[in-house]
Design a protein around this motif. Structure first.
Motif, short mmCIF file in Angstrom:
data_model
loop_
_atom_site.label_atom_id
_atom_site.label_comp_id
_atom_site.label_asym_id
_atom_site.label_seq_id
_atom_site.Cartn_x
_atom_site.Cartn_y
_atom_site.Cartn_z
N GLU A 189 -3.81 -5.84 -6.33
CA GLU A 189 -2.42 -5.50 -6.02
C GLU A 189 -2.30 -4.03 -5.62
OE1 GLU A 189 1.99 -5.59 -8.22
OE2 GLU A 189 0.20 -6.38 -9.23
N ARG A 190 -3.06 -3.18 -6.36
CA ARG A 190 -3.03 -1.76 -6.01
C ARG A 190 -3.65 -1.52 -4.63
NH1 ARG A 190 -5.25 -0.30 -10.14
NH2 ARG A 190 -7.41 -0.05 -9.43
N THR A 193 -1.24 -2.58 -2.04
CA THR A 193 -0.21 -1.55 -1.88
C THR A 193 -0.74 -0.38 -1.05
OG1 THR A 193 0.77 -2.14 -4.02
CG2 THR A 193 1.35 0.02 -3.09
N THR A 196 -1.01 -1.49 2.48
CA THR A 196 0.31 -1.50 3.13
C THR A 196 0.72 -0.09 3.51
OG1 THR A 196 0.95 -3.47 1.86
CG2 THR A 196 2.71 -2.16 2.84
N ASN A 197 0.48 0.85 2.58
CA ASN A 197 0.83 2.24 2.88
C ASN A 197 0.00 2.79 4.04
OD1 ASN A 197 2.67 2.22 0.76
ND2 ASN A 197 1.21 3.04 -0.71
#
Length: 433
Positions: A189-190, A193, A196-197
Motif C-alpha cells: 500500500e505504501r 502510494t 501514485t505520487n
C-alpha cells in the motif's frame, strides 16, 4: 405240582436273565451314544475356540489400526503448521495443538481453562465476542481476523476459521498467522502510494518537458532563424564590401546556426522517444536498411562503401522507432568507416543465447572497449575518431530498444571496425531461407 413249581422257577430265572440282558444291552447303547455326543461337543468346542482366536486376531489388528490412525491424527494435529483450538460457548480453551500454543505463547498444559479472549487485544475483543456468538448461531464456517497479544506480549495478526460442533457446545478454531502478509500489504500500500505520487510527479515532469520542447522548438529556432537570415542578408547586401575574413565569419555564423538547428531536432527526437506510443507491427528490417543505405549513397556519392544487407530479416516492433534505430546505427557506421577505401557496412542477424540479435558491422577505425559503457549515454562522443556528432544517436537507440524489451551493446577492436548488436523482446520471424 412239583413240575409246575419247577417251571415257575425256570421262568423267573429266564425273565431275570432277559432283564439283565436288556439292561446290559441298554447300557451298551447308552454308553455308545455318550461317546458320540462327547466327540461332537468336543468338535464344536474346538471350532468355537478357533473362531475366538480368529476374532481375537482381527480385534488386535483393528486395535493396532486404530492406534496407528490415532497416532497419525495426533501427529497431524500437534505438528500442523496451523493452530487448532477447541473453545466452549464462553470462549474457554478445552484443547490446543502445539502450533496453537506457540501462537499464544504459552505451554499447552497451561492453556486448558483459559479464555481465548484474554489473548485478543482490547480493541479487537468486541469484534471477537461478536464473531464467537456468530459461530454458535451458524452451522457453517465463519472467518475473521483479529490481533493477538501472546504470552511474550508480542502482537500478531491471525485469521480465524471456526465452526461449531454437532452438539453446539463447543467450536473448533483454526488460527493462521498472517502477520507477514499484513506487513506485506502495508508495504504494498505504501509502495502504491509512492507510485501514485511518482506518477503524478512524472505527469508534471512530462508537462514541463512538453513546455520545454515547445520552447526549444519555437523560442530557440526563432533567434536562430533570424541569425541565419540576417547573416545571409548582410552577405547579399554588402558582399562586394566585405573582405575575406568577414565572409569567413558570416559563413561560420551560417554553419553554426545550421548545426544548432540540427541539434534542436536531435534533442526533440531524443525527448520524444520515451513518450511516444509503441505500435507493434511486422517490420521488414532488411528493406528499411536498404532504404537507409540508398539515402546515404545519394548524400555522399564520394564515399566508396559496400553494403552487405541480409535479405528477409523481419521483426515485430514499432516501424517508426525501428527506422530511427537503423538510421542511427547505419549512419554511425557510414560516418566512421565511409571515408576508408573499400569500406564495408553489414546488416544481419545472429543467435545470442538462443534468440535473434540484429547487428550493424563496419570495418572502420573501431573504438576503445574501455569506452563501451559510455557509448549509450547522452552527449557522449567517441574521442580520437575525428567524427562530429551530438552524442545523442546511440542514447536514442538504447531507449528505443529498451522500450521494445531488448538490449543493445557493442564490440570493437582497434582498427578492426565495430559491431553494434540489438535485440527485441517481440520477435516475429528469423531470416527467410
Amino acid at each position: 405240582m412239583g413240575t409246575d413249581k419247577n417251571r415257575l422257577v425256570e421262568s423267573d430265572k429266564l425273565r431275570r436273565r432277559a432283564e439283565k440282558y436288556l439292561i446290559a444291552q441298554g447300557s451298551e447303547k447308552s454308553a455308545s451314544r455318550t461317546v458320540v455326543e462327547m466327540q461332537r461337543i468336543l468338535h464344536e468346542l474346538q471350532v468355537h475356540q478357533i473362531e475366538l482366536e480368529m476374532q481375537n486376531t482381527e480385534l488386535r489388528q483393528a486395535r493396532d489400526e486404530v492406534e496407528n490412525a490415532l497416532e497419525k491424527y495426533t501427529d497431524l494435529y500437534d505438528f500442523a503448521p496451523v493452530g487448532y483450538l477447541t473453545l466452549d460457548r464462553d470462549g474457554a480453551i478445552h484443547a490446543a495443538n502445539l502450533c496453537g500454543a506457540a501462537l499464544l505463547g504459552i505451554e499447552r498444559s497451561q492453556l486448558t481453562g483459559l479464555r481465548f479472549g484474554k489473548f485478543v487485544t482490547k480493541e479487537h475483543r468486541p469484534a471477537f465476542n461478536a464473531f464467537l456468538g456468530k459461530v454458535f448461531a451458524s452451522k457453517g464456517k465463519e472467518v475473521s481476523e483479529v490481533a493477538l497479544l501472546n504470552g511474550k506480549k508480542q502482537q500478531i495478526v491471525v485469521q480465524i476459521e471456526a465452526v461449531a460442533t454437532a452438539s453446539m457446545r463447543n467450536c473448533r478454531l483454526a488460527l493462521i498467522d498472517i502477520s507477514e502478509r499484513k506487513r506485506a500489504e502495508k508495504d504494498l500500500e505504501r509502495l502504491n502510494t509512492d507510485l501514485t505520487n511518482r506518477a503524478a510527479e512524472l505527469d508534471a515532469a512530462n508537462i514541463e518537458l512538453e513546455a520545454f520542447n515547445y520552447s526549444v522548438s519555437h523560442d530557440l529556432r526563432r533567434p536562430l532563424t533570424l541569425i541565419n537570415s540576417y547573416s545571409q542578408e548582410v552577405e547579399e547586401l554588402c558582399g562586394d564590401k566585405l573582405d575575406d575574413q568577414c565572409r569567413k565569419f558570416i559563413q561560420e555564423i551560417n554553419e553554426g546556426s545550421l548545426r544548432m538547428n540540427r541539434l534542436i531536432d536531435t534533442l526533440l527526437t531524443f525527448s520524444s522517444v520515451s513518450r511516444v506510443a509503441i505500435n507493434l507491427e511486422s517490420v521488414d528490417l532488411s528493406a528499411r536498411a536498404n532504404s537507409v543505405a540508398t539515402e546515404l549513397k545519394l548524400a555522399g556519392p564520394e564515399n566508396r562503401v559496400t553494403f552487405q544487407i541480409a535479405a528477409g530479416i523481419v521483426a515485430k516492433g514499432d516501424p517508426g522507432l525501428l527506422q530511427v534505430v537503423l538510421d542511427n546505427l547505419i549512419g554511425n557506421a557510414w560516418k566512421f568507416a565511409g571515408s576508408r577505401e573499400e569500406a564495408v557496412i553489414e546488416f544481419g542477424v545472429t543467435a545470442v543465447d538462443g534468440k535473434p540479435a540484429y547487428f550493424v558491422r563496419d570495418n572502420g577505425p573501431g573504438f576503445d572497449m574501455a569506452l563501451a559503457d559510455k557509448l549509450f549515454l547522452p552527449f557522449q562522443r567517441l574521442s580520437g575518431t575525428g567524427t562530429e556528432g551530438q552524442g545523442i544517436g546511440l542514447a536514442t537507440v538504447e531507449r528505443i530498444v529498451r522500450r521494445h524489451g531488448g538490449k543493445v551493446w557493442a564490440v570493437s577492436q582497434a582498427d578492426k571496425g565495430a559491431t553494434f548488436f540489438f535485440t527485441l523482446g517481440e520477435i516475429l520471424a528469423n531470416i527467410a531461407s
